[in-house]
Design a protein around this motif. Structure first.
Motif, PDB file in Angstrom:
ATOM      1  N   ALA A 282      26.263   7.141  36.823  1.00 42.12           N
ATOM      2  CA  ALA A 282      26.611   6.973  35.409  1.00 42.12           C
ATOM      3  C   ALA A 282      26.091   8.136  34.579  1.00 42.12           C
ATOM      4  O   ALA A 282      26.823   8.691  33.741  1.00 42.12           O
ATOM      5  N   VAL A 283      24.854   8.511  34.785  1.00 47.31           N
ATOM      6  CA  VAL A 283      24.262   9.617  34.023  1.00 47.31           C
ATOM      7  C   VAL A 283      24.991  10.923  34.332  1.00 47.31           C
ATOM      8  O   VAL A 283      25.269  11.708  33.424  1.00 47.31           O
ATOM      9  N   HIS A 284      25.324  11.123  35.596  1.00 53.21           N
ATOM     10  CA  HIS A 284      26.064  12.334  35.976  1.00 53.21           C
ATOM     11  C   HIS A 284      27.410  12.382  35.246  1.00 53.21           C
ATOM     12  O   HIS A 284      27.782  13.412  34.678  1.00 53.21           O
ATOM     13  N   ALA A 285      28.135  11.273  35.241  1.00 55.13           N
ATOM     14  CA  ALA A 285      29.443  11.233  34.576  1.00 55.13           C
ATOM     15  C   ALA A 285      29.310  11.408  33.071  1.00 55.13           C
ATOM     16  O   ALA A 285      30.107  12.118  32.445  1.00 55.13           O
ATOM     17  N   ALA A 286      28.312  10.783  32.478  1.00 53.73           N
ATOM     18  CA  ALA A 286      28.123  10.875  31.029  1.00 53.73           C
ATOM     19  C   ALA A 286      27.692  12.272  30.601  1.00 53.73           C
ATOM     20  O   ALA A 286      27.937  12.680  29.465  1.00 53.73           O
ATOM     21  N   SER A 287      27.076  13.017  31.512  1.00 51.35           N
ATOM     22  CA  SER A 287      26.599  14.371  31.202  1.00 51.35           C
ATOM     23  C   SER A 287      27.642  15.445  31.475  1.00 51.35           C
ATOM     24  O   SER A 287      27.441  16.608  31.123  1.00 51.35           O
TER      25      SER A 287
ATOM     26  N   ILE B 131      18.696  12.155  18.731  1.00 45.46           N
ATOM     27  CA  ILE B 131      18.867  12.997  19.916  1.00 45.46           C
ATOM     28  C   ILE B 131      20.292  12.892  20.448  1.00 45.46           C
ATOM     29  O   ILE B 131      21.029  11.974  20.100  1.00 45.46           O
ATOM     30  N   ASP B 132      20.669  13.818  21.302  1.00 46.92           N
ATOM     31  CA  ASP B 132      21.972  13.823  21.951  1.00 46.92           C
ATOM     32  C   ASP B 132      22.152  12.484  22.658  1.00 46.92           C
ATOM     33  O   ASP B 132      21.263  12.025  23.380  1.00 46.92           O
ATOM     34  N   ILE B 133      23.292  11.853  22.477  1.00 48.81           N
ATOM     35  CA  ILE B 133      23.511  10.504  22.997  1.00 48.81           C
ATOM     36  C   ILE B 133      23.484  10.472  24.522  1.00 48.81           C
ATOM     37  O   ILE B 133      23.065   9.486  25.131  1.00 48.81           O
ATOM     38  N   ARG B 134      23.889  11.549  25.157  1.00 50.84           N
ATOM     39  CA  ARG B 134      23.831  11.585  26.624  1.00 50.84           C
ATOM     40  C   ARG B 134      22.392  11.573  27.111  1.00 50.84           C
ATOM     41  O   ARG B 134      22.070  10.901  28.091  1.00 50.84           O
ATOM     42  N   GLU B 135      21.533  12.286  26.398  1.00 45.83           N
ATOM     43  CA  GLU B 135      20.105  12.287  26.727  1.00 45.83           C
ATOM     44  C   GLU B 135      19.493  10.919  26.427  1.00 45.83           C
ATOM     45  O   GLU B 135      18.669  10.412  27.183  1.00 45.83           O
ATOM     46  N   ALA B 136      19.891  10.318  25.332  1.00 41.31           N
ATOM     47  CA  ALA B 136      19.388   8.980  24.984  1.00 41.31           C
ATOM     48  C   ALA B 136      19.779   7.970  26.059  1.00 41.31           C
ATOM     49  O   ALA B 136      18.962   7.135  26.472  1.00 41.31           O
ATOM     50  N   TYR B 137      21.020   8.046  26.523  1.00 46.13           N
ATOM     51  CA  TYR B 137      21.491   7.140  27.568  1.00 46.13           C
ATOM     52  C   TYR B 137      20.692   7.331  28.853  1.00 46.13           C
ATOM     53  O   TYR B 137      20.240   6.368  29.476  1.00 46.13           O
TER      54      TYR B 137
END
Length: 189
Positions: A89-94, A3-9
């Motif tokens: 973190a999730v916002h920045a990674a996305s 899966i997309d690494i951002r989604e995995a994170y």
């Protein structure tokens, strides 16, 4: 399926966060599979890593940030501290460009995608650590395990040489993918 690494994170942090919200008051001092870390220190570590994410993905350096995120980051409301840090973190990674930006880590510059992958793997493995420490179900999301294992097969030697993971643990006959992954990270299941 990878899966997309951002989604995995995001999913790994969500799973870790679900456990943070289950920690009983008397469990914050429980030992974890991480040597020298109790539950409080483990959660503080993940919060600290999460606080670095927006800064590093925006191009700041470790030297610029210095000791900004040292010490106790949990304060008097660890759940709130985790939720706020994980959300940022999730916002920045996305964000657009997060995979291709250059992140300036302590050991050198890497693409954002590599940094996010490392964060994902750390959050996933620490989810197992936290589950073990508080007596929760320690089965990890199989799709996340597969994604992490595929990446870690090429990164394991570097991690081991850097001393950031424990020794490869012996495997039982016919181990499942989670057991195999955890053993490669130095965890005894």
């Amino acid at each position: 399926m990878i899966i997309d690494i951002r989604e995995a994170y995001r999913r790994a942090l969500d799973d870790f966060g679900a456990l943070v919200h289950r920690i009983a008051p008397e469990q914050w001092e429980n030992a974890t599979p991480c040597v020298d870390w109790d539950v409080h220190a483990l959660v503080n570590h993940v919060v600290g890593e999460s606080l670095w994410v927006p800064e590093l993905l925006a191009g700041r350096t470790v030297a610029e940030l210095g000791d900004t995120y040292d010490g106790d980051l949990l304060g008097d409301d660890p759940r709130k501290a985790f939720d706020a840090a994980a959300s940022a973190a999730v916002h920045a990674a996305s964000a657009e460009g997060s995979l291709t930006c250059v992140t300036h880590l302590s050991f050198g510059d890497v693409p954002g995608e590599e940094y996010i992958t490392e964060l994902f793997a750390d959050a996933l493995i620490h989810t197992w650590d936290l589950a073990r420490a508080i007596g929760a179900d320690d089965r990890l999301d199989p799709e996340l395990v597969e994604t992490c294992a595929d990446w870690f097969a090429g990164a394991e030697d570097g991690y081991r040489q850097a001393g950031v993971i424990g020794e490869q643990q012996p495997l039982p006959p016919d181990p499942d993918p989670q057991t195999r992954l955890l053993a490669s990270w130095g965890r005894r299941t």
